[in-house]
Scaffold this motif. Structure first.
Motif, PDB file in Angstrom:
ATOM      1  N   PRO A  37      45.161 -19.149  52.852  1.00 19.08           N
ATOM      2  CA  PRO A  37      44.234 -19.062  51.715  1.00 19.08           C
ATOM      3  C   PRO A  37      44.818 -19.744  50.469  1.00 19.08           C
ATOM      4  O   PRO A  37      46.040 -19.900  50.357  1.00 19.08           O
ATOM      5  CB  PRO A  37      44.068 -17.556  51.489  1.00 19.08           C
ATOM      6  N   GLU A  38      43.937 -20.092  49.541  1.00 16.64           N
ATOM      7  CA  GLU A  38      44.352 -20.802  48.318  1.00 16.64           C
ATOM      8  C   GLU A  38      45.457 -20.042  47.577  1.00 16.64           C
ATOM      9  O   GLU A  38      46.415 -20.641  47.069  1.00 16.64           O
ATOM     10  CB  GLU A  38      43.110 -20.983  47.421  1.00 16.64           C
ATOM     11  N   THR A  39      45.353 -18.692  47.529  1.00 15.46           N
ATOM     12  CA  THR A  39      46.351 -17.900  46.797  1.00 15.46           C
ATOM     13  C   THR A  39      47.746 -18.071  47.422  1.00 15.46           C
ATOM     14  O   THR A  39      48.748 -18.111  46.718  1.00 15.46           O
ATOM     15  CB  THR A  39      45.981 -16.406  46.812  1.00 15.46           C
ATOM     16  N   THR A  40      47.802 -18.176  48.744  1.00 17.67           N
ATOM     17  CA  THR A  40      49.102 -18.356  49.417  1.00 17.67           C
ATOM     18  C   THR A  40      49.643 -19.753  49.173  1.00 17.67           C
ATOM     19  O   THR A  40      50.847 -19.938  48.980  1.00 17.67           O
ATOM     20  CB  THR A  40      48.951 -18.116  50.940  1.00 17.67           C
ATOM     21  N   LEU A  41      48.771 -20.755  49.182  1.00 19.34           N
ATOM     22  CA  LEU A  41      49.228 -22.123  48.904  1.00 19.34           C
ATOM     23  C   LEU A  41      49.727 -22.234  47.459  1.00 19.34           C
ATOM     24  O   LEU A  41      50.707 -22.926  47.178  1.00 19.34           O
ATOM     25  CB  LEU A  41      48.101 -23.127  49.137  1.00 19.34           C
ATOM     26  N   ALA A  42      49.043 -21.510  46.547  1.00 17.95           N
ATOM     27  CA  ALA A  42      49.412 -21.601  45.122  1.00 17.95           C
ATOM     28  C   ALA A  42      50.723 -20.863  44.846  1.00 17.95           C
ATOM     29  O   ALA A  42      51.532 -21.327  44.047  1.00 17.95           O
ATOM     30  CB  ALA A  42      48.292 -21.029  44.249  1.00 17.95           C
ATOM     31  N   VAL A  43      50.910 -19.716  45.500  1.00 11.91           N
ATOM     32  CA  VAL A  43      52.136 -18.930  45.280  1.00 11.91           C
ATOM     33  C   VAL A  43      52.718 -18.543  46.645  1.00 11.91           C
ATOM     34  O   VAL A  43      52.591 -17.407  47.095  1.00 11.91           O
ATOM     35  CB  VAL A  43      51.850 -17.664  44.427  1.00 11.91           C
ATOM     36  N   PRO A  44      53.365 -19.490  47.330  1.00  4.85           N
ATOM     37  CA  PRO A  44      53.917 -19.168  48.651  1.00  4.85           C
ATOM     38  C   PRO A  44      55.048 -18.152  48.525  1.00  4.85           C
ATOM     39  O   PRO A  44      55.763 -18.157  47.528  1.00  4.85           O
ATOM     40  CB  PRO A  44      54.473 -20.508  49.160  1.00  4.85           C
ATOM     41  N   SER A  45      55.177 -17.290  49.522  1.00  2.00           N
ATOM     42  CA  SER A  45      56.246 -16.294  49.401  1.00  2.00           C
ATOM     43  C   SER A  45      57.584 -16.864  49.891  1.00  2.00           C
ATOM     44  O   SER A  45      57.624 -17.855  50.646  1.00  2.00           O
ATOM     45  CB  SER A  45      55.868 -15.010  50.140  1.00  2.00           C
ATOM     46  N   PHE A  46      58.670 -16.211  49.485  1.00  2.00           N
ATOM     47  CA  PHE A  46      60.038 -16.592  49.871  1.00  2.00           C
ATOM     48  C   PHE A  46      60.119 -16.654  51.394  1.00  2.00           C
ATOM     49  O   PHE A  46      59.702 -15.717  52.074  1.00  2.00           O
ATOM     50  CB  PHE A  46      61.000 -15.533  49.309  1.00  2.00           C
ATOM     51  N   ASP A  47      60.654 -17.766  51.940  1.00  2.00           N
ATOM     52  CA  ASP A  47      60.740 -17.877  53.409  1.00  2.00           C
ATOM     53  C   ASP A  47      62.189 -18.064  53.873  1.00  2.00           C
ATOM     54  O   ASP A  47      62.422 -18.442  55.019  1.00  2.00           O
ATOM     55  CB  ASP A  47      59.851 -19.020  53.919  1.00  2.00           C
ATOM     56  N   GLY A  48      63.142 -17.799  52.983  1.00  2.00           N
ATOM     57  CA  GLY A  48      64.555 -17.856  53.369  1.00  2.00           C
ATOM     58  C   GLY A  48      65.159 -19.246  53.280  1.00  2.00           C
ATOM     59  O   GLY A  48      66.367 -19.383  53.104  1.00  2.00           O
ATOM     60  N   ARG A  49      64.352 -20.289  53.386  1.00  2.00           N
ATOM     61  CA  ARG A  49      64.920 -21.646  53.443  1.00  2.00           C
ATOM     62  C   ARG A  49      65.337 -22.120  52.059  1.00  2.00           C
ATOM     63  O   ARG A  49      64.543 -22.066  51.117  1.00  2.00           O
ATOM     64  CB  ARG A  49      63.888 -22.649  53.958  1.00  2.00           C
ATOM     65  N   GLY A 110      74.071 -33.138  46.449  1.00  2.00           N
ATOM     66  CA  GLY A 110      72.623 -32.932  46.556  1.00  2.00           C
ATOM     67  C   GLY A 110      72.251 -31.698  45.754  1.00  2.00           C
ATOM     68  O   GLY A 110      73.069 -31.177  44.995  1.00  2.00           O
ATOM     69  N   TYR A 111      71.013 -31.223  45.933  1.00  2.00           N
ATOM     70  CA  TYR A 111      70.519 -30.096  45.143  1.00  2.00           C
ATOM     71  C   TYR A 111      69.831 -29.109  46.065  1.00  2.00           C
ATOM     72  O   TYR A 111      68.957 -29.498  46.847  1.00  2.00           O
ATOM     73  CB  TYR A 111      69.533 -30.584  44.075  1.00  2.00           C
ATOM     74  N   LEU A 112      70.211 -27.828  45.958  1.00  2.00           N
ATOM     75  CA  LEU A 112      69.561 -26.809  46.777  1.00  2.00           C
ATOM     76  C   LEU A 112      68.425 -26.162  45.995  1.00  2.00           C
ATOM     77  O   LEU A 112      68.631 -25.681  44.872  1.00  2.00           O
ATOM     78  CB  LEU A 112      70.581 -25.747  47.187  1.00  2.00           C
ATOM     79  N   VAL A 113      67.241 -26.155  46.596  1.00  2.00           N
ATOM     80  CA  VAL A 113      66.066 -25.586  45.945  1.00  2.00           C
ATOM     81  C   VAL A 113      65.319 -24.741  46.984  1.00  2.00           C
ATOM     82  O   VAL A 113      65.130 -25.189  48.118  1.00  2.00           O
ATOM     83  CB  VAL A 113      65.121 -26.715  45.429  1.00  2.00           C
ATOM     84  N   PRO A 114      64.900 -23.524  46.630  1.00  2.00           N
ATOM     85  CA  PRO A 114      64.160 -22.712  47.609  1.00  2.00           C
ATOM     86  C   PRO A 114      62.876 -23.410  48.068  1.00  2.00           C
ATOM     87  O   PRO A 114      62.135 -23.953  47.236  1.00  2.00           O
ATOM     88  CB  PRO A 114      63.826 -21.426  46.842  1.00  2.00           C
ATOM     89  N   ASN A 115      62.631 -23.365  49.369  1.00  2.00           N
ATOM     90  CA  ASN A 115      61.475 -24.064  49.942  1.00  2.00           C
ATOM     91  C   ASN A 115      60.160 -23.622  49.299  1.00  2.00           C
ATOM     92  O   ASN A 115      59.301 -24.443  48.986  1.00  2.00           O
ATOM     93  CB  ASN A 115      61.435 -23.805  51.458  1.00  2.00           C
ATOM     94  N   HIS A 116      60.004 -22.296  49.062  1.00  2.00           N
ATOM     95  CA  HIS A 116      58.711 -21.825  48.547  1.00  2.00           C
ATOM     96  C   HIS A 116      58.465 -22.357  47.134  1.00  2.00           C
ATOM     97  O   HIS A 116      57.306 -22.577  46.750  1.00  2.00           O
ATOM     98  CB  HIS A 116      58.602 -20.296  48.618  1.00  2.00           C
ATOM     99  N   LEU A 117      59.555 -22.623  46.377  1.00  2.00           N
ATOM    100  CA  LEU A 117      59.362 -23.177  45.026  1.00  2.00           C
ATOM    101  C   LEU A 117      59.012 -24.666  45.076  1.00  2.00           C
ATOM    102  O   LEU A 117      58.281 -25.163  44.219  1.00  2.00           O
ATOM    103  CB  LEU A 117      60.606 -22.931  44.166  1.00  2.00           C
ATOM    104  N   ILE A 118      59.531 -25.363  46.095  1.00  2.00           N
ATOM    105  CA  ILE A 118      59.132 -26.775  46.269  1.00  2.00           C
ATOM    106  C   ILE A 118      57.636 -26.831  46.596  1.00  2.00           C
ATOM    107  O   ILE A 118      56.873 -27.598  46.009  1.00  2.00           O
ATOM    108  CB  ILE A 118      59.944 -27.452  47.399  1.00  2.00           C
ATOM    109  N   ARG A 119      57.216 -25.974  47.530  1.00  2.00           N
ATOM    110  CA  ARG A 119      55.795 -25.953  47.923  1.00  2.00           C
ATOM    111  C   ARG A 119      54.906 -25.636  46.719  1.00  2.00           C
ATOM    112  O   ARG A 119      53.870 -26.278  46.505  1.00  2.00           O
ATOM    113  CB  ARG A 119      55.557 -24.907  49.014  1.00  2.00           C
ATOM    114  N   LYS A 120      55.324 -24.624  45.959  1.00  2.00           N
ATOM    115  CA  LYS A 120      54.531 -24.196  44.785  1.00  2.00           C
ATOM    116  C   LYS A 120      54.419 -25.353  43.780  1.00  2.00           C
ATOM    117  O   LYS A 120      53.338 -25.650  43.277  1.00  2.00           O
ATOM    118  CB  LYS A 120      55.225 -22.988  44.146  1.00  2.00           C
ATOM    119  N   ALA A 121      55.554 -26.021  43.532  1.00  2.00           N
ATOM    120  CA  ALA A 121      55.580 -27.097  42.535  1.00  2.00           C
ATOM    121  C   ALA A 121      54.685 -28.264  42.972  1.00  2.00           C
ATOM    122  O   ALA A 121      53.915 -28.802  42.169  1.00  2.00           O
ATOM    123  CB  ALA A 121      57.022 -27.573  42.331  1.00  2.00           C
ATOM    124  N   ILE A 122      54.767 -28.646  44.246  1.00  2.00           N
ATOM    125  CA  ILE A 122      53.934 -29.792  44.686  1.00  2.00           C
ATOM    126  C   ILE A 122      52.457 -29.398  44.595  1.00  2.00           C
ATOM    127  O   ILE A 122      51.612 -30.177  44.150  1.00  2.00           O
ATOM    128  CB  ILE A 122      54.264 -30.261  46.126  1.00  2.00           C
TER     129      ILE A 122
END
Ligand SMILES: Cc1cc2nc3c(=O)[nH]c(=O)nc-3n(C[C@H](O)[C@H](O)[C@H](O)COP(=O)(O)OP(=O)(O)OC[C@H]3O[C@@H](n4cnc5c(N)ncnc54)[C@H](O)[C@@H]3O)c2cc1C
Length: 402
Positions: A37-49, A110-122
């Motif tokens: 759903p749109e809400t999950t795409l907009a604010v994905p939850s922490f997935d460990g990566r 390099g730079y470590l960034v949480p995956n869910h924050l990359i998804r949220k930002a894009i």
């Protein structure tokens, strides 16, 4: 109902979203479909990566206005990569292969960034683009292609007609399978558990990859927060039965177990997040294209996480595809565009995929001859300055050749 777009993308993961943006930059109208759903795409939850971004990937995120959408405090510079194998006497961790950014630069590896924050930002950048239509909460259920167009059927009966369908639906891509594209699937028979741990000792920006006997552990440096102590991302590879036990044991037991497994090198370890698990299977599609269809991201190449290159290669793949579309005659799904994409992306990924699988197999194989070979290999590599410089350059990925 029928919709018309220049390109359809199945999958709004990081690869699909990045590709939508690149296509919009080329002036194309794009539909991007995802069952979330749109809400999950907009604010994905922490997935460990925690994604180790190369300089090339970071530069791409900067150029496309995504980097400022990632909170600065969530970005952790990776200063040193440290590789160890087997058991040393407890406390003696000297036999290691070290990679550092060249001293002539103040740069990180390099730079470590949480995956869910990359998804949220894009997603935040993508949703502002009028050329891009996000069809959230919808799945692709059938696809076909002919000389003139790609047809994509969604689960609500909507038919999308476009010049090209891009499958970015992940490593177990259903579209890849239903369109008859086979894949090399390497099942390591293991699972990965990822979570954040707090510990008293600082990590100093060092990423540890330790191929121990019976377990593989990575500790990746995570930026400090306002709580006491320091944070690392734990990536633990074990048999699925052991992972199942670790996932469900109490927090106190888990903390003790991880402190023991890491030989207290960071002090007492404390769990700070959800425990996320992933099967350890790598995937390389036999082809990256067929009639009016291109595969990108993990749908094309699903890497072993040890070299931390899945997302980096996903970004590279969509860049190559969009460059070929821009160079073409205006038809995004023409045979020549897709063949050029296939050739260039294969060249950019096949050697790394094979090398990573080979190293991962050797370094997780605990028979005596393999253990001896592992230790000898690290000792030799540590002394070979040109090899280390080559690998460091590769990890940082400053070159743009593809
Ligand atoms: C533990 C771990 C650590 C990692 N560390 C790194 C690292 O340090 N550096 C790095 O570069 N990479 C790393 N990776 C790899 C990286 O996370 C992946 O390569 C990347 O997330 C893949 O993105 P993707 O968009 O291709 O696929 P995904 O993120 O899997 O997204 C696929 C999307 O497709 C959607 N979808 C599925 N079916 C359909 C359908 N029928 N119709 C429409 N949409 C559909 C899904 O809902 C999903 O949103 C790591 C991976 C793991 C597991």
């Amino acid at each position: 109902m029928t919709q018309f777009h220049d390109v359809t993308i199945a999958g709004a993961g990081p690869a699909g979203l990045a590709c939508a943006l690149s296509l919009a930059e080329n002036g194309l109208r794009v539909a991007i479909v995802d069952p979330a759903p749109e809400t999950t795409l907009a604010v994905p939850s922490f997935d460990g990566r925690e994604i180790a971004l190369t300089h090339h990937s970071r530069d791409w995120l900067v150029r496309n206005g995504i980097w400022p959408h990632i909170p600065a405090g969530a970005i952790s510079p990776l200063r040193t990569a440290r590789i160890e194998t087997g058991q040393e006497a407890p406390g003696n961790h000297s036999a290691a292969l070290l990679f550092r950014a060249p001293e002539t630069t103040s740069d990180a590896l390099g730079y470590l960034v949480p995956n869910h924050l990359i998804r949220k930002a894009i997603h935040e950048v993508v949703r502002e683009r009028p050329e891009i239509t996000i069809l959230a909460g919808r799945s692709v259920v059938a696809t076909s292609g002919n000389r003139d167009e790609a047809m994509t059927l969604l689960d609500n009966g909507t038919l999308i007609r476009s010049g090209l369908l891009i499958a970015a639906d992940g490593r177990f891509s259903r579209i890849r399978q239903t369109r008859g594209i086979g894949a090399i699937i390497h099942d390591f028979g293991k699972e990965i558990l990822v979570c954040r741990m707090r510990h008293p000792e600082p990590h100093d920006g060092v990423a540890l990859q330790w191929f121990d006997e019976g377990q593989t552990i990575a500790l990746l440096p995570v930026a400090d927060d306002d709580q006491p102590g320091h944070l690392s991302s734990l990536v633990l590879t074990l048999d699925p039965a052991d992972i199942a036990v670790l996932k469900t044991m109490s927090k106190a037991e888990f903390d003790r177990d991880i402190t023991r497994r890491t030989q207290s090198r960071m002090g007492d370890m404390r769990l700070e997040s959800a425990r996320c698990t992933y099967p350890l299977k790598t995937v390389f599609a036999h082809r990256f294209e067929t009639t009016r269809l291109a595969l990108i991201g993990d749908a094309a190449v699903g890497m072993h996480p040890i070299t931390a290159h899945g997302f980096n290669l996903g970004l590279r793949g969509q860049e190559i595809l969009c460059e070929e579309i821009a160079r073409g005659d205006g038809d995004p799904g023409s045979t020549s565009v897709l063949r050029n994409f296939e050739r260039r992306h294969r060249r950019a990924t096949a050697p790394l995929f094979a090398a990573t699988n080979g190293i991962a197999s050797l370094y997780t194989h605990d028979a005596r001859p393999a253990l001896a070979l592992r230790k000898a290999g690290l000792a030799i590599a540590e002394r070979l300055t040109p090899l280390k410089a080559l690998v460091t350059g590769f990890l940082m990925d400053r070159d743009h050749a593809a």
